[in-house]
Design an enzyme around this catalytic site. Structure first.
Site, mmCIF file in Angstrom:
data_model
loop_
_atom_site.group_PDB
_atom_site.id
_atom_site.type_symbol
_atom_site.label_atom_id
_atom_site.label_comp_id
_atom_site.label_asym_id
_atom_site.label_seq_id
_atom_site.Cartn_x
_atom_site.Cartn_y
_atom_site.Cartn_z
ATOM 1 N N TYR A 74 -1.080 62.417 -60.565
ATOM 2 C CA TYR A 74 -1.790 61.612 -59.568
ATOM 3 C C TYR A 74 -1.697 62.340 -58.235
ATOM 4 O O TYR A 74 -0.606 62.604 -57.741
ATOM 5 C CB TYR A 74 -1.103 60.251 -59.478
ATOM 6 C CG TYR A 74 -1.534 59.298 -58.371
ATOM 7 C CD1 TYR A 74 -2.069 58.054 -58.685
ATOM 8 C CD2 TYR A 74 -1.346 59.594 -57.026
ATOM 9 C CE1 TYR A 74 -2.422 57.154 -57.691
ATOM 10 C CE2 TYR A 74 -1.705 58.706 -56.024
ATOM 11 C CZ TYR A 74 -2.244 57.486 -56.359
ATOM 12 O OH TYR A 74 -2.599 56.597 -55.370
ATOM 13 N N LYS A 133 0.177 78.209 -45.029
ATOM 14 C CA LYS A 133 -1.277 78.020 -44.991
ATOM 15 C C LYS A 133 -2.018 79.256 -44.503
ATOM 16 O O LYS A 133 -3.122 79.557 -44.976
ATOM 17 C CB LYS A 133 -1.593 76.831 -44.081
ATOM 18 C CG LYS A 133 -3.078 76.550 -43.918
ATOM 19 C CD LYS A 133 -3.330 75.352 -43.027
ATOM 20 C CE LYS A 133 -2.925 75.621 -41.607
ATOM 21 N NZ LYS A 133 -3.303 74.521 -40.691
ATOM 22 N N HIS A 162 4.757 49.639 -48.315
ATOM 23 C CA HIS A 162 3.511 50.336 -48.622
ATOM 24 C C HIS A 162 2.313 49.388 -48.717
ATOM 25 O O HIS A 162 1.160 49.823 -48.625
ATOM 26 C CB HIS A 162 3.684 51.087 -49.950
ATOM 27 C CG HIS A 162 2.732 52.224 -50.151
ATOM 28 N ND1 HIS A 162 1.523 52.317 -49.516
ATOM 29 C CD2 HIS A 162 2.829 53.329 -50.933
ATOM 30 C CE1 HIS A 162 0.911 53.427 -49.906
ATOM 31 N NE2 HIS A 162 1.681 54.056 -50.759
ATOM 32 N N HIS A 213 -7.739 76.784 -50.717
ATOM 33 C CA HIS A 213 -7.323 75.581 -50.006
ATOM 34 C C HIS A 213 -5.824 75.377 -50.232
ATOM 35 O O HIS A 213 -5.361 75.349 -51.375
ATOM 36 C CB HIS A 213 -8.100 74.357 -50.492
ATOM 37 C CG HIS A 213 -7.990 73.196 -49.560
ATOM 38 N ND1 HIS A 213 -6.823 72.477 -49.413
ATOM 39 C CD2 HIS A 213 -8.892 72.634 -48.706
ATOM 40 C CE1 HIS A 213 -7.011 71.525 -48.508
ATOM 41 N NE2 HIS A 213 -8.254 71.600 -48.063
ATOM 42 N N PRO A 214 -5.027 75.216 -49.178
ATOM 43 C CA PRO A 214 -3.567 75.156 -49.351
ATOM 44 C C PRO A 214 -3.092 73.957 -50.166
ATOM 45 O O PRO A 214 -2.096 74.058 -50.884
ATOM 46 C CB PRO A 214 -3.040 75.106 -47.912
ATOM 47 C CG PRO A 214 -4.204 74.662 -47.075
ATOM 48 C CD PRO A 214 -5.420 75.189 -47.759
ATOM 49 N N ASP A 215 -3.785 72.829 -50.066
ATOM 50 C CA ASP A 215 -3.367 71.675 -50.870
ATOM 51 C C ASP A 215 -3.588 71.949 -52.352
ATOM 52 O O ASP A 215 -2.723 71.682 -53.186
ATOM 53 C CB ASP A 215 -4.145 70.430 -50.452
ATOM 54 C CG ASP A 215 -3.862 69.252 -51.368
ATOM 55 O OD1 ASP A 215 -2.690 68.859 -51.471
ATOM 56 O OD2 ASP A 215 -4.811 68.741 -52.004
ATOM 57 N N LYS A 235 -5.189 80.615 -46.719
ATOM 58 C CA LYS A 235 -6.546 80.566 -46.150
ATOM 59 C C LYS A 235 -7.137 81.967 -45.990
ATOM 60 O O LYS A 235 -8.351 82.141 -46.048
ATOM 61 C CB LYS A 235 -6.515 79.821 -44.821
ATOM 62 C CG LYS A 235 -6.213 78.329 -44.999
ATOM 63 C CD LYS A 235 -6.088 77.599 -43.687
ATOM 64 C CE LYS A 235 -7.442 77.365 -43.063
ATOM 65 N NZ LYS A 235 -7.350 76.454 -41.890
ATOM 66 N N THR A 264 -7.517 54.383 -50.822
ATOM 67 C CA THR A 264 -7.263 55.571 -51.635
ATOM 68 C C THR A 264 -8.001 55.520 -52.973
ATOM 69 O O THR A 264 -8.476 54.484 -53.408
ATOM 70 C CB THR A 264 -5.762 55.721 -51.941
ATOM 71 O OG1 THR A 264 -5.331 54.615 -52.738
ATOM 72 C CG2 THR A 264 -4.951 55.785 -50.660
ATOM 73 N N THR A 305 -3.261 61.708 -54.325
ATOM 74 C CA THR A 305 -3.988 60.713 -53.561
ATOM 75 C C THR A 305 -5.197 61.321 -52.877
ATOM 76 O O THR A 305 -5.095 62.356 -52.219
ATOM 77 C CB THR A 305 -3.087 60.099 -52.481
ATOM 78 O OG1 THR A 305 -1.821 59.799 -53.053
ATOM 79 C CG2 THR A 305 -3.688 58.838 -51.930
#
Length: 712
Positions: free
Chosen positions: A539, A406, A327, A415-417, A410, A552, A541
């Site tokens: 958290y 989604k 990472h 918003h799907p996230d 929508k 990020t 990102t």
């Protein structure tokens, strides 16, 4: 993203790097205000008042002085955070990184032309290698399209770190060796390293200046595979990369001292384009269940993964593929891009090679033979045993939610996230809460008129980004819940959080050394006050690639609005309309915060910078970072829920939880489904990945029910 990958362009991949804006330093007052807001869900009135006093003292005292020093630093660096972040988040960390830091994921080809099939490993391997090598050539020629959102170019620097890149262990700090060069910059290594049954081979991917073909690659793979099958396994030097970083650094030094040729072999692995790993085992996977393949790419045979390489391409005996990547040099959106490119090529060619079957007279792969002794062999044995023991403690659950995706969220302008993030908050609240009610601080309620509020764009824009973010707000922001998935896909960062704390070099260790498993619900309350259901500090990102070398920012998903909504969902007296309105308020807050973080106006990286400045000044740990609410709210790498959106393609990933008592939760979004991957440590009796996923899927249905029935 599909269109961006497929279309040709005259733009060069890295041409906008010098014109990108510098990473801004956020306002100290704004960052501290946001920080105070973020701790409210975890505080009672007495605790919050104390934290408020600490923050005020910091702002009017040492904080202001550190802010001025940070502003001075930013004048001389286009990205004031870059070096600090790389060191603090990755290179200074002594925890074994292959399991605790690396991210991994399966290739998506099993969903179409390459279902599991024993005996297909070599033939398919030659084809997937060839497509990866073509991607490398496109990158060398700078023909990979520049990522853009709303016409705004994003930073592409991380793509330089994909090939010919390796982390090298140090006694106190690791380093990153990057050998990649574009065609205009000069020579770049062109060899591939292959790990099979504890042995290491290399071959050149070019012959007379051209890529060797899949039939020629198949010849190489067949030679290696047959040789390793009929001869004894190698020593498995790669297993040393799973060790604690200082121990691995010392073992590496000793290995080099045994024979100078060992250094040459190490450098050839480090400089290789990538490592191709040949596993003897097979991996189970279906479009509805990714659990086993995700566990295997993250925790498989340590003698055939070079844990420090930026890219390990892993093949299993049944023709299933995946990756395991360090990472430190880049975030996972780079690997998502590669994986999607290869998947599209395999779809186009129906998973077959349609070119010439001719095989040129090319030198066979060369084996790198390490000189080892009993000490090194014992070190390898110990490293392998320790890795496999810790890996066996990891629980990975990765099913598909197929009731909707989604397309339906929508349709409701959600918003799907954000939909998934709020569902996760509700799931954690239900799973880990106790009877009673959280004493949430008295906070102002949202406006009564919620029309379109959950889709409201941010207004405050930094001067350096005014023009760009004006475009972003119209075309690419999270506010535009109905925007095209190409932009949505690039807006998500694909960065997977790492499992450690970042507070002044104190590293969180693996589960084998954990002294206990303490969830927020078990924290003692002041003055004998009963502890009620606790929200999960989270958290998510956010990407900052609008800026030079941006990577990020932390987006804290556990907001006051989210907790208030969770409470209402558990309150029998709350009406569906009230629950819906509070959910929409939570959506609005989440979307606004994500936009701000992407615009360089988050606060976690800012606070990290101030703490590192204080450390450089020789100051003791500041009171702000010693405050219990700092860590309880997730500060210092203590987030219970460590999450990331992988994207809107057929690509999934996984990492371990950030803390022993937490969860890793990573997901991708499609029109008709959500795929989630949840990880937890079995040795923590309080956590259960399977139950958290079950509660999350239940929350999906409950949230959609609110949108469908709240008007009644």
């Amino acid at each position: 993203m599909e269109n961006q990958l497929a279309k040709s362009t005259e733009e060069r991949t890295f041409q906008y790097q010098d014109s990108l804006p510098s990473l801004p330093v956020p306002s100290l007052e704004e960052s501290l205000k946001k920080y105070l807001e973020s701790v409210k869900p975890f505080a009672n009135e007495e605790e919050y008042k104390k934290t408020e006093e600490i923050v005020t003292k910091f702002k009017n005292g040492i904080g202001g002085k550190l802010q001025q020093k940070l502003l001075e630093r930013a004048k001389g660096k286009r990205n004031w955070l870059e070096e600090w972040w790389l060191n603090a988040a990755y290179l200074d960390v002594r925890t074994p990184s292959q399991l605790n830091v690396n991210f991994a994921g399966p290739s998506a080809h099993f969903e179409h032309y390459w279902p599991p099939e024993e005996g297909a490993q070599l033939d398919r391997g030659s084809i997937i290698l060839w497509h990866n090598l073509n991607y490398w050539q496109l990158l060398r020629k700078e023909k990979m399209p520049v990522h853009k959102v709303g016409g705004i170019p994003l930073d592409m620097n991380q793509f330089r770190m994909l090939f010919s890149t390796c982390k090298v262990p140090g006694v106190t700090r690791d380093s990153i060796m990057n050998y990649f060069r574009t065609g205009n910059e000069g020579h770049s290594p062109s060899h591939v390293a292959v790990l099979c049954r504890g042995r290491v081979f290399v071959f050149d991917a070019l012959h007379e200046g051209c890529l060797i073909t899949p039939p020629e690659l198949l010849r190489h793979l067949t030679y290696i595979h047959e040789k390793c099958q009929r001869e004894p396994p190698g020593p498995g030097v790669a297993a040393l990369t799973t060790e604690e970083r200082t121990l691995w650094a010392k073992a590496r030094e000793y290995l080099i001292s045994l024979d100078p040729e060992n250094l040459g072999s190490l450098e050839r692995i480090q400089s290789s384009l990538f490592v191709y790993s040949m596993e003897d085992s097979s991996a189970h996977v279906t479009p509805e269940d990714y659990s086993q393949i995700l566990a295997m790419v993250l925790t498989g045979d340590p003698t055939v993964r070079w844990g420090d390489k930026s890219y390990n391409l892993i093949s299993f005996s049944n023709g299933i593929f995946g990756c395991n990547c360090d990472h430190a040099p880049y975030d996972a959106m780079v690997m998502v891009n590669v994986a999607h490119y290869v998947d599209e090529r395999i779809l186009e060619t129906e998973g077959r090679w349609k070119g010439s079957e001719k095989v040129q007279d090319i030198p066979l792969p060369e084996e790198l033979v390490f000189t080892v002794d009993e000490k090194i062999l014992n070190d390898i044995k110990q490293a392998k045993a320790q890795f496999l023991q810790e890996a066996s403690d990891l629980q990975v659950v990765a099913p598909a939610f197929t009731s909707f995706g989604k397309r339906l969220t929508k349709k409701h302008s959600l918003h799907p996230d954000t939909f998934i993030q709020l569902a996760l908050q509700l799931a954690y609240y239900r799973l880990h809460g106790r009877s009673g009610t959280v004493r949430l601080l008295a906070l102002p309620q949202g406006p009564n008129d919620m029309k379109d509020k959950h889709c409201e764009p941010i207004q405050d824009i930094e001067a350096a980004m005014a023009v760009q973010l004006k475009t972003l707000g119209k075309e690419g922001s999270r506010a535009a819940a109905g925007s095209g998935e190409d932009d949505d896909d690039l807006l998500c960062s694909f960065a997977l959080p790492v499992r450690r704390t970042l507070t002044h070099g104190a590293d969180r260790v693996g589960p084998s050394s954990a002294s206990g498993c303490l969830l927020p619900t078990q924290l003692s309350a002041p003055s004998g006050e009963a502890v009620g259901p606790s929200p999960g500090c989270c958290y998510e990102t956010a990407m900052t690639r609008y800026f030079y070398h941006g990577r990020t920012e932390t987006m804290r998903s556990c907001t006051v609005e989210a907790v208030r909504w969770c409470q209402s969902m558990q309150d029998p007296s709350a009406s569906l309309f009230e629950q819906q309105q509070q959910m929409l308020e939570a959506f609005a807050k989440h979307n606004k915060m994500m936009n701000e973080c992407s615009a360089g106006k988050g606060f976690d990286r800012h606070l990290l910078g101030l703490s590192l400045l204080a450390k450089e000044e020789g100051l003791p740990v500041l009171e702000l970072f010693m405050d219990p609410l700092f860590s309880r709210s997730g500060g210092g790498g203590n987030f219970i829920l460590s999450t990331s959106l992988i994207g809107y393609l057929r690509i999934q990933g996984v990492v371990v939880p950030m803390v022993h008592s937490g969860y890793g939760f990573f997901y991708h979004i499609r029109d008709d489904r959500f795929i989630v991957a949840c990880s937890a440590w079995r040795s923590c009796l309080e956590t259960d990945a399977e139950k958290l996923v079950e509660h999350t899927f239940r929350a999906f249905h409950d949230m959609m029910r609110l949108m469908n029935t709240a008007h009644l």
